[in-house]
Design a protein around this motif. Structure first.
Motif, PDB file in Angstrom:
ATOM      1  N   GLY A  10      -0.019  -2.065   1.423  1.00 27.19           N
ATOM      2  CA  GLY A  10      -0.882  -1.390   2.380  1.00 27.19           C
ATOM      3  C   GLY A  10      -2.164  -0.876   1.751  1.00 27.19           C
ATOM      4  O   GLY A  10      -3.246  -0.976   2.336  1.00 27.19           O
ATOM      5  N   SER A  13      -4.441  -3.813   1.019  1.00 29.07           N
ATOM      6  CA  SER A  13      -5.017  -4.275   2.281  1.00 29.07           C
ATOM      7  C   SER A  13      -6.089  -3.317   2.776  1.00 29.07           C
ATOM      8  O   SER A  13      -7.118  -3.753   3.304  1.00 29.07           O
ATOM      9  CB  SER A  13      -3.925  -4.407   3.334  1.00 29.07           C
ATOM     10  OG  SER A  13      -2.966  -5.335   2.929  1.00 29.07           O
ATOM     11  N   ASN A  29     -11.301  -9.341   7.049  1.00 24.37           N
ATOM     12  CA  ASN A  29     -10.040  -8.912   7.652  1.00 24.37           C
ATOM     13  C   ASN A  29      -9.028 -10.050   7.694  1.00 24.37           C
ATOM     14  O   ASN A  29      -7.834  -9.818   7.644  1.00 24.37           O
ATOM     15  CB  ASN A  29     -10.272  -8.377   9.062  1.00 24.37           C
ATOM     16  CG  ASN A  29     -10.837  -6.990   9.058  1.00 24.37           C
ATOM     17  OD1 ASN A  29     -10.434  -6.155   8.256  1.00 24.37           O
ATOM     18  ND2 ASN A  29     -11.776  -6.731   9.937  1.00 24.37           N
ATOM     19  N   LEU A  33      -5.039  -9.644   6.604  1.00 22.73           N
ATOM     20  CA  LEU A  33      -3.938  -9.741   7.561  1.00 22.73           C
ATOM     21  C   LEU A  33      -2.643 -10.287   6.962  1.00 22.73           C
ATOM     22  O   LEU A  33      -1.572  -9.719   7.221  1.00 22.73           O
ATOM     23  CB  LEU A  33      -4.358 -10.564   8.777  1.00 22.73           C
ATOM     24  CG  LEU A  33      -5.330  -9.867   9.728  1.00 22.73           C
ATOM     25  CD1 LEU A  33      -5.710 -10.803  10.862  1.00 22.73           C
ATOM     26  CD2 LEU A  33      -4.747  -8.593  10.264  1.00 22.73           C
ATOM     27  N   ILE A  36      -1.063  -7.516   4.978  1.00 23.32           N
ATOM     28  CA  ILE A  36      -0.522  -6.468   5.848  1.00 23.32           C
ATOM     29  C   ILE A  36       0.827  -6.892   6.418  1.00 23.32           C
ATOM     30  O   ILE A  36       1.777  -6.107   6.451  1.00 23.32           O
ATOM     31  CB  ILE A  36      -1.525  -6.141   6.975  1.00 23.32           C
ATOM     32  CG1 ILE A  36      -2.818  -5.584   6.403  1.00 23.32           C
ATOM     33  CG2 ILE A  36      -0.920  -5.171   7.970  1.00 23.32           C
ATOM     34  CD1 ILE A  36      -3.947  -5.466   7.415  1.00 23.32           C
ATOM     35  N   VAL A  37       0.919  -8.138   6.850  1.00 22.98           N
ATOM     36  CA  VAL A  37       2.183  -8.629   7.419  1.00 22.98           C
ATOM     37  C   VAL A  37       3.286  -8.633   6.357  1.00 22.98           C
ATOM     38  O   VAL A  37       4.426  -8.246   6.641  1.00 22.98           O
ATOM     39  CB  VAL A  37       1.980 -10.035   8.028  1.00 22.98           C
ATOM     40  CG1 VAL A  37       3.304 -10.669   8.411  1.00 22.98           C
ATOM     41  CG2 VAL A  37       1.060  -9.957   9.229  1.00 22.98           C
ATOM     42  N   ILE A  40       4.438  -5.117   6.004  1.00 22.71           N
ATOM     43  CA  ILE A  40       5.274  -4.689   7.129  1.00 22.71           C
ATOM     44  C   ILE A  40       6.686  -5.234   6.983  1.00 22.71           C
ATOM     45  O   ILE A  40       7.667  -4.513   7.208  1.00 22.71           O
ATOM     46  CB  ILE A  40       4.635  -5.128   8.460  1.00 22.71           C
ATOM     47  CG1 ILE A  40       3.357  -4.333   8.720  1.00 22.71           C
ATOM     48  CG2 ILE A  40       5.609  -4.957   9.623  1.00 22.71           C
ATOM     49  CD1 ILE A  40       2.542  -4.830   9.889  1.00 22.71           C
ATOM     50  N   CYS A  55       1.357   0.418   6.802  1.00 16.09           N
ATOM     51  CA  CYS A  55       0.851  -0.942   7.010  1.00 16.09           C
ATOM     52  C   CYS A  55       0.527  -1.185   8.482  1.00 16.09           C
ATOM     53  O   CYS A  55      -0.430  -1.903   8.798  1.00 16.09           O
ATOM     54  CB  CYS A  55       1.856  -1.965   6.505  1.00 16.09           C
ATOM     55  SG  CYS A  55       1.938  -2.080   4.715  1.00 16.09           S
ATOM     56  N   LEU A  56       1.289  -0.607   9.389  1.00 15.53           N
ATOM     57  CA  LEU A  56       0.993  -0.754  10.813  1.00 15.53           C
ATOM     58  C   LEU A  56      -0.330  -0.086  11.183  1.00 15.53           C
ATOM     59  O   LEU A  56      -1.088  -0.608  12.003  1.00 15.53           O
ATOM     60  CB  LEU A  56       2.136  -0.186  11.659  1.00 15.53           C
ATOM     61  CG  LEU A  56       3.404  -1.031  11.703  1.00 15.53           C
ATOM     62  CD1 LEU A  56       4.520  -0.275  12.414  1.00 15.53           C
ATOM     63  CD2 LEU A  56       3.148  -2.362  12.367  1.00 15.53           C
ATOM     64  N   LEU A  59      -2.998  -2.345   9.942  1.00 13.05           N
ATOM     65  CA  LEU A  59      -3.070  -3.489  10.856  1.00 13.05           C
ATOM     66  C   LEU A  59      -3.822  -3.114  12.122  1.00 13.05           C
ATOM     67  O   LEU A  59      -4.629  -3.903  12.629  1.00 13.05           O
ATOM     68  CB  LEU A  59      -1.668  -3.974  11.198  1.00 13.05           C
ATOM     69  CG  LEU A  59      -1.577  -5.120  12.199  1.00 13.05           C
ATOM     70  CD1 LEU A  59      -2.152  -6.395  11.598  1.00 13.05           C
ATOM     71  CD2 LEU A  59      -0.146  -5.335  12.636  1.00 13.05           C
ATOM     72  N   ALA A  62      -7.539  -3.071  11.322  1.00 15.42           N
ATOM     73  CA  ALA A  62      -8.066  -4.430  11.165  1.00 15.42           C
ATOM     74  C   ALA A  62      -8.138  -5.144  12.506  1.00 15.42           C
ATOM     75  O   ALA A  62      -9.109  -5.859  12.783  1.00 15.42           O
ATOM     76  CB  ALA A  62      -7.201  -5.218  10.186  1.00 15.42           C
ATOM     77  N   ALA A  63      -7.139  -4.956  13.359  1.00 14.13           N
ATOM     78  CA  ALA A  63      -7.131  -5.635  14.653  1.00 14.13           C
ATOM     79  C   ALA A  63      -8.233  -5.118  15.563  1.00 14.13           C
ATOM     80  O   ALA A  63      -8.884  -5.903  16.273  1.00 14.13           O
ATOM     81  CB  ALA A  63      -5.769  -5.459  15.318  1.00 14.13           C
TER      82      ALA A  63
END
Length: 73
Positions: A10, A13, A29, A33, A36-37, A40, A55-56, A59, A62-63
């Motif tokens: 995390g 990222s 980004n 990603l 990050i996944v 998670i 991490c969420l 995310l 970034a989203a």
């Protein structure tokens, strides 16, 4: 141990996502990603959920940035 590894993913990222908020750097980004996944998934396997939640949040940042820039910019 897995929670610590998830937090490490995390943080790495987040180091990529923060500069990607600058205009014309949104493409970075897409490099963050997958990290990050992975963070998670590792955080989900941990008994603690602090790393997964971190991490969420990364995310989500970034989203939102990708959606504002149309996915590229």
């Amino acid at each position: 141990m897995l929670n610590l590894l998830s937090i490490l993913f995390g943080i790495v990222s987040l180091v990529i996502v923060i500069p990607a908020t600058i205009p014309l750097l949104g493409w970075a980004n897409w490099f963050a990603l997958p990290l990050i996944v992975i963070g998670i998934v590792i955080g989900q396997m941990s008994s603690s959920n602090g790393g997964r939640n971190f991490c969420l949040v990364v995310l989500l940042i970034a989203a939102i940035r990708l959606s504002i820039g149309g996915g590229i910019i």
